[in-house]
Design a protein around this motif. Structure first.
Motif, PDB file in Angstrom:
ATOM      1  N   THR A 111     -47.818  75.416 -18.866  1.00 22.70           N
ATOM      2  CA  THR A 111     -46.524  75.053 -19.441  1.00 22.70           C
ATOM      3  C   THR A 111     -45.387  75.855 -18.811  1.00 22.70           C
ATOM      4  OG1 THR A 111     -46.944  76.591 -21.260  1.00 22.70           O
ATOM      5  CG2 THR A 111     -47.422  74.273 -21.664  1.00 22.70           C
ATOM      6  N   GLY A 115     -41.329  70.739 -15.287  1.00 22.27           N
ATOM      7  CA  GLY A 115     -41.719  69.346 -15.085  1.00 22.27           C
ATOM      8  C   GLY A 115     -42.417  68.795 -16.304  1.00 22.27           C
ATOM      9  N   PRO A 116     -42.712  67.494 -16.269  1.00 26.70           N
ATOM     10  CA  PRO A 116     -43.366  66.861 -17.414  1.00 26.70           C
ATOM     11  C   PRO A 116     -44.769  67.418 -17.610  1.00 26.70           C
ATOM     12  CG  PRO A 116     -43.317  65.357 -15.529  1.00 26.70           C
ATOM     13  CD  PRO A 116     -42.513  66.560 -15.150  1.00 26.70           C
ATOM     14  N   PRO A 117     -45.299  67.326 -18.840  1.00 22.70           N
ATOM     15  CA  PRO A 117     -46.646  67.835 -19.075  1.00 22.70           C
ATOM     16  C   PRO A 117     -47.663  67.073 -18.227  1.00 22.70           C
ATOM     17  CG  PRO A 117     -45.744  66.790 -21.063  1.00 22.70           C
ATOM     18  CD  PRO A 117     -44.676  66.759 -20.028  1.00 22.70           C
ATOM     19  N   ARG A 119     -50.998  65.125 -16.885  1.00 18.73           N
ATOM     20  CA  ARG A 119     -51.929  64.187 -17.540  1.00 18.73           C
ATOM     21  C   ARG A 119     -53.272  64.840 -17.776  1.00 18.73           C
ATOM     22  NH1 ARG A 119     -51.558  58.681 -14.231  1.00 18.73           N
ATOM     23  NH2 ARG A 119     -51.146  60.156 -12.570  1.00 18.73           N
TER      24      ARG A 119
END
Ligand SMILES: [Zn+2]
Length: 261
Positions: A111, A115-117, A119
């Protein structure tokens, strides 16, 4: 006509049988905390709390190419005997609390990357030497990784264990390798496992303890060949780090970039 008694099978023991077995073990074996030695669970709450302090690991010499690494706690005090009991003294039941701590470190380092979490996070256990595996009769890092994967998935962060590295002693052709990869190649400790190919998700090297950082640096430089160009760097997470210049992972650090290789 009397029916034959049902056969008991330990291999298919359900949760009831498992808890009965645990209760029996409590009667037969004295249970003490592997950290402080007090009677109670394998790792008491007080000692487990020492492994809920994620921070960036800063090895003394900070080798060039050391991957961004989060440790769940410091490798001192009660943590030290607990890790050693799991690793060297066969207290395999410690895989649960120590693997849970590793999951915390993995979540913290993943984390921290902007950026986005992801997949899916791939946990890559650092392979032990063949001699160490023979001596212990088990692969304790894989046990930790397995428990961490279960914890991460239960917490809603999809994760899997990927054995992408193997231990070796041979030096391969260094043509086309970066300086860091050459160094690892010359050290000859790790190589990509057969069939290992490029991966999408972030790669997180996992190990029990980081001390000098040399192992994670070598393993990370080999693993970097699989990371997506422009994607996140190879990350690392450990249960505990030899304490030096400890820095808590604070909220503002989590929002900023980690140091690059
Ligand atoms: Zn304790």
């Amino acid at each position: 006509m009397p029916r034959p008694p049902e056969r008991a099978s330990l291999g298919h023991a359900g949760p009831v049988a498992a808890s009965a077995w645990s209760a029996l073990a409590d009667l037969v074996l004295p249970r003490t905390c592997a950290g402080c030695g007090l009677p109670g669970p394998a790792l008491c709450r007080r000692c487990a709390a020492l492994l809920a302090r994620p921070h960036l690991a800063s090895p003394r010499r900070f080798p060039e190419g050391f991957p961004p690494t989060v440790a769940a706690g410091a490798y001192d005090g009660a943590v030290r005997p607990a890790v050693l009991a799991f690793k060297e003294r066969g207290r395999a039941e410690l895989a649960h609390p120590l693997g849970t701590a590793l999951a915390l470190a993995v979540a913290a380092v993943v984390t921290a990357v902007p950026g986005p979490p992801p997949r899916q996070v791939l946990l890559v256990p650092v392979p032990s030497s063949a001699a160490a595996l023979r001596e212990r009769g088990r692969d304790h890092v894989r046990e930790l990784a397995g428990q961490a994967v279960r914890e991460l998935c239960a917490a809603g962060l999809p994760a899997a264990q990927a054995r992408l590295l193997r231990r070796c002693g041979r030096v391969r052709d260094s043509a086309g390798l970066s300086a860091g990869q050459r160094r690892a190649n010359l050290a000859g400790t790790f190589a990509l496992a057969p069939g290992a190919g490029a991966v999408e998700g972030p790669l997180v090297l996992v190990d029990d303890v980081v001390t000098s950082g040399a192992t994670l640096t070598e393993a990370g430089s080999v693993l970097a060949a699989l990371a997506r160009p422009g994607g996140p760097p190879v990350l690392a997470a450990v249960v505990a780090a030899t304490p030096r210049q400890r820095r808590q992972v604070s909220a503002d650090r989590l929002s900023g970039p980690l140091p690059r290789d």
